[in-house]
Design a protein around this motif. Structure first.
Motif, PDB file in Angstrom:
ATOM      1  N   LEU A   4       0.887  -1.157   0.000  1.00 22.16           N
ATOM      2  CA  LEU A   4       0.000   0.000   0.000  1.00 22.16           C
ATOM      3  C   LEU A   4       0.924   1.205   0.000  1.00 22.16           C
ATOM      4  CD1 LEU A   4      -2.696  -1.007   2.637  1.00 22.16           C
ATOM      5  CD2 LEU A   4      -2.765  -1.270   0.143  1.00 22.16           C
ATOM      6  N   SER A   5       0.787   2.060  -0.991  1.00 29.14           N
ATOM      7  CA  SER A   5       1.747   3.166  -1.115  1.00 29.14           C
ATOM      8  C   SER A   5       1.682   4.127   0.066  1.00 29.14           C
ATOM      9  CB  SER A   5       1.562   3.899  -2.445  1.00 29.14           C
ATOM     10  OG  SER A   5       0.315   4.547  -2.515  1.00 29.14           O
ATOM     11  N   CYS A   6       0.544   4.163   0.764  1.00 32.23           N
ATOM     12  CA  CYS A   6       0.442   5.049   1.935  1.00 32.23           C
ATOM     13  C   CYS A   6       1.231   4.507   3.123  1.00 32.23           C
ATOM     14  CB  CYS A   6      -1.018   5.276   2.319  1.00 32.23           C
ATOM     15  SG  CYS A   6      -1.861   3.831   3.011  1.00 32.23           S
ATOM     16  N   GLN A   7       1.584   3.238   3.078  1.00 35.16           N
ATOM     17  CA  GLN A   7       2.321   2.609   4.181  1.00 35.16           C
ATOM     18  C   GLN A   7       3.767   2.312   3.820  1.00 35.16           C
ATOM     19  OE1 GLN A   7       0.691   2.185   7.284  1.00 35.16           O
ATOM     20  NE2 GLN A   7      -0.638   3.534   6.096  1.00 35.16           N
ATOM     21  N   ALA A   8       4.127   2.403   2.546  1.00 34.36           N
ATOM     22  CA  ALA A   8       5.484   2.099   2.081  1.00 34.36           C
ATOM     23  C   ALA A   8       6.352   3.343   2.244  1.00 34.36           C
ATOM     24  CB  ALA A   8       5.439   1.644   0.630  1.00 34.36           C
ATOM     25  N   ILE A   9       7.226   3.317   3.236  1.00 32.55           N
ATOM     26  CA  ILE A   9       8.039   4.476   3.590  1.00 32.55           C
ATOM     27  C   ILE A   9       9.419   4.358   2.946  1.00 32.55           C
ATOM     28  CG2 ILE A   9       9.001   5.843   5.484  1.00 32.55           C
ATOM     29  CD1 ILE A   9       5.878   5.754   5.353  1.00 32.55           C
ATOM     30  N   LEU A  10       9.791   5.409   2.241  1.00 33.74           N
ATOM     31  CA  LEU A  10      11.078   5.434   1.546  1.00 33.74           C
ATOM     32  C   LEU A  10      12.244   5.485   2.516  1.00 33.74           C
ATOM     33  CD1 LEU A  10      10.148   8.107  -1.124  1.00 33.74           C
ATOM     34  CD2 LEU A  10      10.548   5.672  -1.578  1.00 33.74           C
ATOM     35  N   SER A  11      13.312   4.790   2.144  1.00 31.64           N
ATOM     36  CA  SER A  11      14.576   4.926   2.874  1.00 31.64           C
ATOM     37  C   SER A  11      15.485   5.782   2.002  1.00 31.64           C
ATOM     38  CB  SER A  11      15.181   3.546   3.149  1.00 31.64           C
ATOM     39  OG  SER A  11      15.617   2.946   1.933  1.00 31.64           O
ATOM     40  N   ASP A  12      16.765   5.483   1.969  1.00 33.22           N
ATOM     41  CA  ASP A  12      17.682   6.276   1.159  1.00 33.22           C
ATOM     42  C   ASP A  12      17.955   5.634  -0.194  1.00 33.22           C
ATOM     43  OD1 ASP A  12      19.057   4.141   2.147  1.00 33.22           O
ATOM     44  OD2 ASP A  12      20.788   5.271   2.836  1.00 33.22           O
ATOM     45  N   ARG A  13      17.219   4.587  -0.548  1.00 33.95           N
ATOM     46  CA  ARG A  13      17.431   3.887  -1.814  1.00 33.95           C
ATOM     47  C   ARG A  13      16.327   4.200  -2.813  1.00 33.95           C
ATOM     48  NH1 ARG A  13      18.314  -1.860  -0.844  1.00 33.95           N
ATOM     49  NH2 ARG A  13      18.106  -1.969  -3.096  1.00 33.95           N
ATOM     50  N   ASP A  14      16.672   4.159  -4.086  1.00 33.40           N
ATOM     51  CA  ASP A  14      15.704   4.387  -5.162  1.00 33.40           C
ATOM     52  C   ASP A  14      14.769   3.193  -5.301  1.00 33.40           C
ATOM     53  OD1 ASP A  14      17.185   6.673  -5.566  1.00 33.40           O
ATOM     54  OD2 ASP A  14      18.172   5.939  -7.376  1.00 33.40           O
ATOM     55  N   VAL A  15      13.548   3.460  -5.744  1.00 38.60           N
ATOM     56  CA  VAL A  15      12.581   2.395  -5.993  1.00 38.60           C
ATOM     57  C   VAL A  15      11.932   2.602  -7.362  1.00 38.60           C
ATOM     58  CG1 VAL A  15      12.058   1.943  -3.556  1.00 38.60           C
ATOM     59  CG2 VAL A  15      10.684   3.592  -4.803  1.00 38.60           C
TER      60      VAL A  15
END
Length: 113
Positions: free
Chosen positions: A85-96
């Motif tokens: 769920l994009s609202c729960q997927a939190i970015l770190s320092d890596r590209d996605v």
């Protein structure tokens, strides 16, 4: 700052896009902040599946999935092993790299402004 490569989607992002967002931002927030109007019927409260995305690259770099998200994803259209769920997927320092599925379970589109 990590980048999100959005694969082409006929409605939300026909040409695809590459956007930047600070680590700690959800994928949904980043998309909305950059003019990609992904559905989010529950206002990003982890109560629906309209913001479902498939993470094609960088899945392991995202914040860990909790039980509520896992349970909801079971109802998402086009579920894959790297669905979030994009609202729960939190970015770190890596590209996605993400793909927005062709359909969602939401039959009536929400109008968010």
């Amino acid at each position: 700052m990590p980048t999100i490569t959005v694969l082409p989607h006929a409605e939300y992002c026909p040409e695809g896009d590459v956007i930047e967002a600070p680590a700690g931002t959800s994928i949904c927030e980043a998309l909305l902040d950059n003019g990609i109007a992904i559905e989010h019927a529950c206002e990003m409260s982890c109560a629906c599946t309209t913001c479902h995305v498939v993470v094609r690259e960088g899945y392991e770099s995202l914040g860990e999935m909790d039980e509520a998200e896992e349970d909801l994803l079971d109802r998402a259209w086009g579920l894959e092993p790297t669905s979030r769920l994009s609202c729960q997927a939190i970015l770190s320092d890596r590209d996605v790299t993400i793909e927005i599925p062709k359909y969602s379970i939401n039959h009536a589109k929400e109008q968010h402004g």
